[in-house]
Design a protein around this motif. Sequence first.
Motif, PDB file in Angstrom:
ATOM      1  N   ILE A  92       6.960   3.390  -1.234  1.00 43.66           N
ATOM      2  CA  ILE A  92       5.898   3.159  -0.766  1.00 43.66           C
ATOM      3  C   ILE A  92       5.400   1.711  -0.710  1.00 43.66           C
ATOM      4  O   ILE A  92       4.981   1.079   0.271  1.00 43.66           O
ATOM      5  N   HIS A  95       7.209   0.445   2.369  1.00 45.20           N
ATOM      6  CA  HIS A  95       6.822   0.673   3.429  1.00 45.20           C
ATOM      7  C   HIS A  95       5.591  -0.074   3.744  1.00 45.20           C
ATOM      8  O   HIS A  95       5.320  -0.626   4.678  1.00 45.20           O
ATOM      9  N   ASN A  96       4.824  -0.351   2.649  1.00 49.26           N
ATOM     10  CA  ASN A  96       3.371  -1.185   2.926  1.00 49.26           C
ATOM     11  C   ASN A  96       3.896  -2.654   3.255  1.00 49.26           C
ATOM     12  O   ASN A  96       3.187  -3.273   4.064  1.00 49.26           O
ATOM     13  N   GLN A 333       5.662   7.007   7.415  1.00 51.05           N
ATOM     14  CA  GLN A 333       4.393   7.049   6.630  1.00 51.05           C
ATOM     15  C   GLN A 333       3.937   8.385   6.364  1.00 51.05           C
ATOM     16  O   GLN A 333       3.371   8.936   5.107  1.00 51.05           O
ATOM     17  N   LEU A 336       5.990  10.025   3.554  1.00 50.71           N
ATOM     18  CA  LEU A 336       5.518   9.430   2.515  1.00 50.71           C
ATOM     19  C   LEU A 336       4.361   9.979   2.103  1.00 50.71           C
ATOM     20  O   LEU A 336       4.235  10.484   0.759  1.00 50.71           O
ATOM     21  N   TYR A 351      -3.018   8.908   3.628  1.00 45.17           N
ATOM     22  CA  TYR A 351      -1.884   8.191   3.148  1.00 45.17           C
ATOM     23  C   TYR A 351      -2.367   7.117   2.129  1.00 45.17           C
ATOM     24  O   TYR A 351      -2.035   6.839   0.997  1.00 45.17           O
ATOM     25  N   SER A 355      -1.545   7.055  -1.690  1.00 44.78           N
ATOM     26  CA  SER A 355      -0.860   6.004  -2.281  1.00 44.78           C
ATOM     27  C   SER A 355      -1.699   5.114  -3.420  1.00 44.78           C
ATOM     28  O   SER A 355      -1.002   4.769  -4.464  1.00 44.78           O
TER      29      SER A 355
END
Length: 396
Positions: A92, A95-96, A333, A336, A351, A355
Amino acid sequence: KLKQLRHEQELQLQNLELPDSESLKSLPRVGKQQLLNIKQLVQSIADVERDRDQAQRELNGTIRAVAKQQEKLASLGETNINDALRELSSEIDEHNKNSKVALTWQDKRDDNKISLQQLSNQLGIASLSPDEARKIQVPAATVVKQFQQDENQIKEDLRLAQKKLDDLKASAVEIEADIRSDAGDVAVVTEKDLLDARTSRDESWNQLSKKMSDKTPVDKGEPEVISQKIAESDHIADTLRDHAETIGRITTLKHRLASNAEKQNQTEEVVVRLRRKTIDFEAQWRQHSTFLAERHFIPTELIAWLVDWQAWLTLDAETSKLEHKLIAHQERQDELRDALGKNLHRDDDSYTILSACLSNTLSEAESVNGERKAIRGDIEALNAELSTQKEALAHA
């Protein structure tokens, strides 16, 4: 030490034949030094007993402190943070970071769409969808440039041919004017006219001579016709002789006029052929230039149009690439998000919320682990202190 002091006290009391230390008060004749020694020993025993009591209290306090810390440690419980959650957290975070880049992709895509719309308006394809626009059968720039060269050549050839024809017609008008000017009242005759007149005269005379030889009747008026032809041929001969220079010039002008007329015919044929070629060219060009229903290009216009068209294609390809990257980012996303919901046992579709929940869970776990570590450190320090206190108490 206390045992040692008490032992010394017992020995001194035995030497004085006293049952206990209280009996000292009833001995008036004890020596000062001996009495001082006994008092000091009693005081030492009292001090040691006091220190022992203090050490015991401190030991008890340390034992209570250890118990309290152990209770706090037990109350923290266990954190359910497994390797899967930590790995998911790492994914994550990555990904962020990519999401920040994705924002630049999105901005670029939006800017491209505005530019594409402007280009579509310029190209005249705003009414078409992107898929429809991509299917347009546009001629290659090399083909269009060749058509432009051919068009320019045909136009130039036609212009020159038409100019030549116009010049020939203007020249013919001037020649005719010169002929009229030179002829005036003079009958215009040529050597051929004289030859034709004499030939006609001789034929008529031969026919008449033959009739006379054969004693064939002569037609009425035939002698007069022969006389007329003789006079005509003589007149032409006289005219040629009297106006030889003028007639020669007129004859030359007529030859020039005839040559001019022949050249006009040839040039007109060229003009007609070039105009037909222009029509054929336009028909061929129309096959390449009518790919848009409501617009017809000339080669020069289409060459300029193709520049914008190439810009549109390049921008469209770049925008499609950005769209695919954004779609892949969103799909990742979504993956995830599903993994977060499964591991956190939550049904949220957001999401962002999931998260943040994982981040909070990990932060709390780290906080608990930090507190647990600190408590264990305190317990370890207290146990070390407890060991020291027990040892000190044992020697008291």
